[in-house]
Design a protein around this motif. Sequence first.
Motif, PDB file in Angstrom:
ATOM      1  N   ASN A 173       0.827  -1.205   0.000  1.00 32.91           N
ATOM      2  CA  ASN A 173       0.000   0.000   0.000  1.00 32.91           C
ATOM      3  C   ASN A 173       0.859   1.252   0.000  1.00 32.91           C
ATOM      4  N   PRO A 174       1.416   1.629  -1.136  1.00 33.21           N
ATOM      5  CA  PRO A 174       2.213   2.860  -1.191  1.00 33.21           C
ATOM      6  C   PRO A 174       1.321   4.077  -0.962  1.00 33.21           C
ATOM      7  N   TYR A 175       1.893   5.085  -0.330  1.00 33.48           N
ATOM      8  CA  TYR A 175       1.093   6.278  -0.043  1.00 33.48           C
ATOM      9  C   TYR A 175       0.977   7.155  -1.288  1.00 33.48           C
ATOM     10  N   PHE A 176      -0.190   7.703  -1.483  1.00 31.46           N
ATOM     11  CA  PHE A 176      -0.425   8.728  -2.496  1.00 31.46           C
ATOM     12  C   PHE A 176      -1.567   9.602  -1.984  1.00 31.46           C
ATOM     13  N   LYS A 177      -1.684  10.785  -2.526  1.00 33.70           N
ATOM     14  CA  LYS A 177      -2.705  11.723  -2.063  1.00 33.70           C
ATOM     15  C   LYS A 177      -4.095  11.209  -2.419  1.00 33.70           C
ATOM     16  N   GLY A 178      -4.921  11.121  -1.408  1.00 33.23           N
ATOM     17  CA  GLY A 178      -6.269  10.593  -1.604  1.00 33.23           C
ATOM     18  C   GLY A 178      -6.371   9.107  -1.313  1.00 33.23           C
ATOM     19  N   PHE A 179      -5.313   8.517  -0.719  1.00 28.02           N
ATOM     20  CA  PHE A 179      -5.302   7.093  -0.383  1.00 28.02           C
ATOM     21  C   PHE A 179      -6.543   6.705   0.418  1.00 28.02           C
ATOM     22  N   GLU A 180      -6.987   7.586   1.291  1.00 27.33           N
ATOM     23  CA  GLU A 180      -8.103   7.281   2.193  1.00 27.33           C
ATOM     24  C   GLU A 180      -9.427   7.089   1.466  1.00 27.33           C
ATOM     25  N   HIS A 181      -9.473   7.451   0.209  1.00 25.59           N
ATOM     26  CA  HIS A 181     -10.723   7.295  -0.558  1.00 25.59           C
ATOM     27  C   HIS A 181     -10.772   5.972  -1.318  1.00 25.59           C
ATOM     28  N   LYS A 271      -3.746  12.276  -7.884  1.00 27.64           N
ATOM     29  CA  LYS A 271      -4.376  12.642  -6.617  1.00 27.64           C
ATOM     30  C   LYS A 271      -5.860  12.356  -6.714  1.00 27.64           C
ATOM     31  N   LEU A 272      -6.413  11.788  -5.634  1.00 26.72           N
ATOM     32  CA  LEU A 272      -7.838  11.491  -5.572  1.00 26.72           C
ATOM     33  C   LEU A 272      -8.523  12.511  -4.665  1.00 26.72           C
ATOM     34  N   ILE A 273      -9.609  13.043  -5.143  1.00 26.47           N
ATOM     35  CA  ILE A 273     -10.398  13.999  -4.361  1.00 26.47           C
ATOM     36  C   ILE A 273     -11.848  13.530  -4.365  1.00 26.47           C
ATOM     37  N   LYS A 274     -12.436  13.501  -3.202  1.00 22.41           N
ATOM     38  CA  LYS A 274     -13.824  13.062  -3.091  1.00 22.41           C
ATOM     39  C   LYS A 274     -14.734  14.269  -2.935  1.00 22.41           C
ATOM     40  N   GLN A 275     -15.733  14.341  -3.798  1.00 23.08           N
ATOM     41  CA  GLN A 275     -16.757  15.384  -3.718  1.00 23.08           C
ATOM     42  C   GLN A 275     -18.111  14.705  -3.727  1.00 23.08           C
ATOM     43  N   GLY A 276     -18.752  14.759  -2.581  1.00 25.56           N
ATOM     44  CA  GLY A 276     -20.017  14.044  -2.449  1.00 25.56           C
ATOM     45  C   GLY A 276     -19.761  12.545  -2.483  1.00 25.56           C
ATOM     46  N   ASP A 277     -20.478  11.854  -3.364  1.00 28.66           N
ATOM     47  CA  ASP A 277     -20.302  10.408  -3.501  1.00 28.66           C
ATOM     48  C   ASP A 277     -19.322  10.040  -4.604  1.00 28.66           C
ATOM     49  N   ILE A 302      -5.283  21.136 -21.631  1.00 27.88           N
ATOM     50  CA  ILE A 302      -5.658  19.718 -21.686  1.00 27.88           C
ATOM     51  C   ILE A 302      -7.151  19.620 -21.425  1.00 27.88           C
ATOM     52  N   ASP A 303      -7.916  19.298 -22.452  1.00 27.48           N
ATOM     53  CA  ASP A 303      -9.367  19.214 -22.261  1.00 27.48           C
ATOM     54  C   ASP A 303      -9.892  17.805 -22.478  1.00 27.48           C
ATOM     55  N   LYS A 304      -8.988  16.817 -22.599  1.00 25.93           N
ATOM     56  CA  LYS A 304      -9.438  15.438 -22.797  1.00 25.93           C
ATOM     57  C   LYS A 304      -8.646  14.474 -21.915  1.00 25.93           C
ATOM     58  N   PHE A 305      -8.394  14.884 -20.688  1.00 24.21           N
ATOM     59  CA  PHE A 305      -7.714  14.042 -19.717  1.00 24.21           C
ATOM     60  C   PHE A 305      -8.459  12.709 -19.606  1.00 24.21           C
ATOM     61  N   ALA A 306      -7.743  11.608 -19.758  1.00 19.57           N
ATOM     62  CA  ALA A 306      -8.371  10.289 -19.885  1.00 19.57           C
ATOM     63  C   ALA A 306      -9.238   9.926 -18.688  1.00 19.57           C
ATOM     64  N   LEU A 307      -8.846  10.366 -17.499  1.00 19.35           N
ATOM     65  CA  LEU A 307      -9.577   9.984 -16.289  1.00 19.35           C
ATOM     66  C   LEU A 307     -10.409  11.153 -15.763  1.00 19.35           C
ATOM     67  N   ARG A 308     -10.954  11.942 -16.675  1.00 16.23           N
ATOM     68  CA  ARG A 308     -11.653  13.168 -16.266  1.00 16.23           C
ATOM     69  C   ARG A 308     -13.015  12.910 -15.645  1.00 16.23           C
ATOM     70  N   ASP A 309     -13.656  11.779 -15.975  1.00 17.38           N
ATOM     71  CA  ASP A 309     -14.966  11.491 -15.386  1.00 17.38           C
ATOM     72  C   ASP A 309     -14.800  10.889 -13.996  1.00 17.38           C
ATOM     73  N   PRO A 310     -15.714  11.146 -13.078  1.00 19.62           N
ATOM     74  CA  PRO A 310     -15.574  10.666 -11.694  1.00 19.62           C
ATOM     75  C   PRO A 310     -15.896   9.173 -11.570  1.00 19.62           C
ATOM     76  N   TYR A 311     -15.449   8.615 -10.453  1.00 15.24           N
ATOM     77  CA  TYR A 311     -15.665   7.194 -10.159  1.00 15.24           C
ATOM     78  C   TYR A 311     -16.468   7.057  -8.874  1.00 15.24           C
ATOM     79  N   ASP A 312     -17.165   5.912  -8.793  1.00 14.47           N
ATOM     80  CA  ASP A 312     -17.904   5.600  -7.569  1.00 14.47           C
ATOM     81  C   ASP A 312     -17.040   4.826  -6.580  1.00 14.47           C
ATOM     82  N   ILE A 313     -16.174   3.987  -7.102  1.00 13.83           N
ATOM     83  CA  ILE A 313     -15.337   3.129  -6.258  1.00 13.83           C
ATOM     84  C   ILE A 313     -13.927   3.083  -6.839  1.00 13.83           C
ATOM     85  N   VAL A 314     -12.926   3.192  -5.973  1.00 17.67           N
ATOM     86  CA  VAL A 314     -11.533   3.026  -6.380  1.00 17.67           C
ATOM     87  C   VAL A 314     -10.942   1.879  -5.559  1.00 17.67           C
ATOM     88  N   ILE A 315     -10.404   0.870  -6.248  1.00 22.44           N
ATOM     89  CA  ILE A 315      -9.895  -0.340  -5.587  1.00 22.44           C
ATOM     90  C   ILE A 315      -8.391  -0.444  -5.817  1.00 22.44           C
TER      91      ILE A 315
END
Length: 761
Positions: A173-181, A271-277, A302-315
């Motif tokens: 489990n390497p540390y990265f920003k937003g690990f807690e999400h 970096k992972l940021i949680k907004q709402g769900d 950059i207007d087509k960042f590959a991971l621009r849409d949000p996720y419900d779950i990160v594993i």
Amino acid sequence: MQAIITKCTTNQPELKKDYCIIGAGPSGLQLGYFLHKAGRDYLIFERTNTSGAFFIDYPRHRTMISINKRNTGKTNKEFNLRHDWNSLLSDDDSLQMRHYSGDFFPHADMFLKYLQDYTKKLGINVKYNTNIVNVKSINITADQPRFQLQDHFHNIYECKTVIVGTGLSLPNNPYFKGFEHTVGYEDMSIDKADYEGKTVLIMGKGNSGFETADNIIANTNYIHLISRTQFKLSWETHYVGDVRAVNSDLFDTFRLKSLDGIYQAPINELKLIKQGDKIYVDTIQGDVFELNSTVHKGIGSIDKFALRDPYDIVIRCLGFKFDFHVYCRGVQVEPGIIKGKEKYPAITHSYEAVNVPGLFFTGTNTHSLDYKKSAGGFIHGFRYTARVLSRILEFRNHNVSWPSVTQPTTELLNHIVKRVNEASGTYHMYGFLGDVVILSKNATTYTYLEEFPINLIHQLHEKTGHAAQEVLVIVMEYGQYKNFQFIGIPGKAHLSYFLHPVLYYYDALPSKKAMSQSPARTMVLPRPRKIHHIVEDFLTDFTAPQSHILLLRRFLESCLQTDLRNLYDSQCFSMAMTSKSLSSMCRDYDYQLKMGSPGEFETRIPIQKRKQLARVKMDYMCVGLALTLFWTSIHASDLIQMDVDDVCDTDNNVCYKFCYNDKQNWTNARQVCDNSYDMMAVVNDVEVHRKIRKHINSQTDTLRECMGNGYWIGATDSVNEGQFVFTNGEPLPTDYEKWYDGQPGNSVQQDVAGQDCVQLW
């Protein structure tokens, strides 16, 4: 990663053992079996109440990726283990995985039951519910190490030798920003309903990541996999730790553009940021960060960042690592220093900690030695390295030499053929375990050692108790060439891509310095005196009479400087009456019958080249060398090419060698042929002449370097002018029709003595 030093206590030991094994997983049980069989004083410590506790939880989705091929069409147990990747080694045939599951990829619960039965049926000594929390050295010397083990109840156990078989038990489990999400592979939900209509991001593109994706793919909106490196498929790399086909459904949906995707990016730069769900992903450029940024420092819009849409779950599916926490002062186990191997303890090729004498490792812990190269991190690999470790310990601690068999060299060919077609240990641990053949000084006997770690070949006597100088090392290897095609041509065996045997011949063992240097790209050992690749085979069956057996025999003969042919008593008698020396078989077996009749005992040995016969003076031209008589049941109308300069005439049971790298006069050419092979070429038959001519005309420039001078054959009229006789005493017919125009002549243009010798040109 650093070893962690914890507080240790010193009390009187509850018991003393010669061997203490930590962990009753597959590797601990396998080593325990060998110690038990040898009658050694040992004990296995297991923290839970059952053997193989790791498999209670893993793999999370309960399907093993080790194959269980129950049927091979053969009854040979050793061969069948090549295709049984789950069973441990034992003498009990009921303890085979095929009796527990009919699935090609068994359910993990079945394997768990198998390990429990393995422990009980074989009477392996396991102390359950004993969690070893500290390992301390009390007399750490190279000759007599001593260790104290402490369990969670503060009980103390004293051991002469400690073997760690705990596997890689800690999630990475390497540390990265937003690990807690995020949620880890180790504690994610395995209820598919929890992923219904969800958008999922999986970190990690190994088997656990793809396994997770495959199990929820039918429920999700879509899945993205991300990691810092490009994923690799095991069928492409030959490494079973890379992504297996059984887990590759998402690869299809990605390439066929069905919403799912695979993305390469360093996790520590995200970096992972949680907004709402919802959980958003963004990149970090220095100190600049904005949610779904459209402008990044130094990059621009950059207007087509590959991971621009949000996720419900990160594993997180980032693998596992070794637990360095239980080791105390004096037993400070070091992690590997090479990138990718930090998760393993640093060990020698004897499976001993590099800085702690007497502390050994078994199982997945040892995979740093063959990481990304062989199968040592998996059951079908480490069941054999556990046996290797037991043999090393037997000699080190009890002076029991490595198991071996000694036989006359006449049995060597059959012995090697049997092993390369059946052996499972060298098959799975390709490039790391090999068979070693120790040759006697007079080459009359050999001693055969199975499954020796080839990286210790320079310490053969020290590790096995067998003194050696001249050796053969037999290793299974994949080719280095990424052509994904079978070569199948004996003369190009060194270009074989798929698994095939390679023989290394050393007239003296490699030095420590040679072993420490990187071998050639196409070799796994230092450069040998001679090397022989047995050409790959579609069926992995290396018994073809010409493509495999004949060339292997010739190689062994060149190493041993002896004739290894199997001959009849009549042939041995003929050889005894006409030759200066006997073949090994004739000498050792006193003319015993060995095989079916090969027909007329006759050896024809041409030299080569182009169209017709010519009579010339005794000048310098290319030498033609001969092979020897061999038996085959195959018949063909043309010569069969075995190598660049070797062909065989299966109708007449004879092979020919074409030599084009040297030039000699006729007398010297004859001496070379007589000393190194059988004799110079006998070409007195029109059909034989036709075959040779057709073969030469079909060749490339490789065999045409002597076109201008021609090739000697064994005919001469130097004794009686006009009466051509071959060196074996056989006459050349006076009406032979294949003479070149104007031949045979006796020109004195080049030599006043005339021309006496015959060449092919």
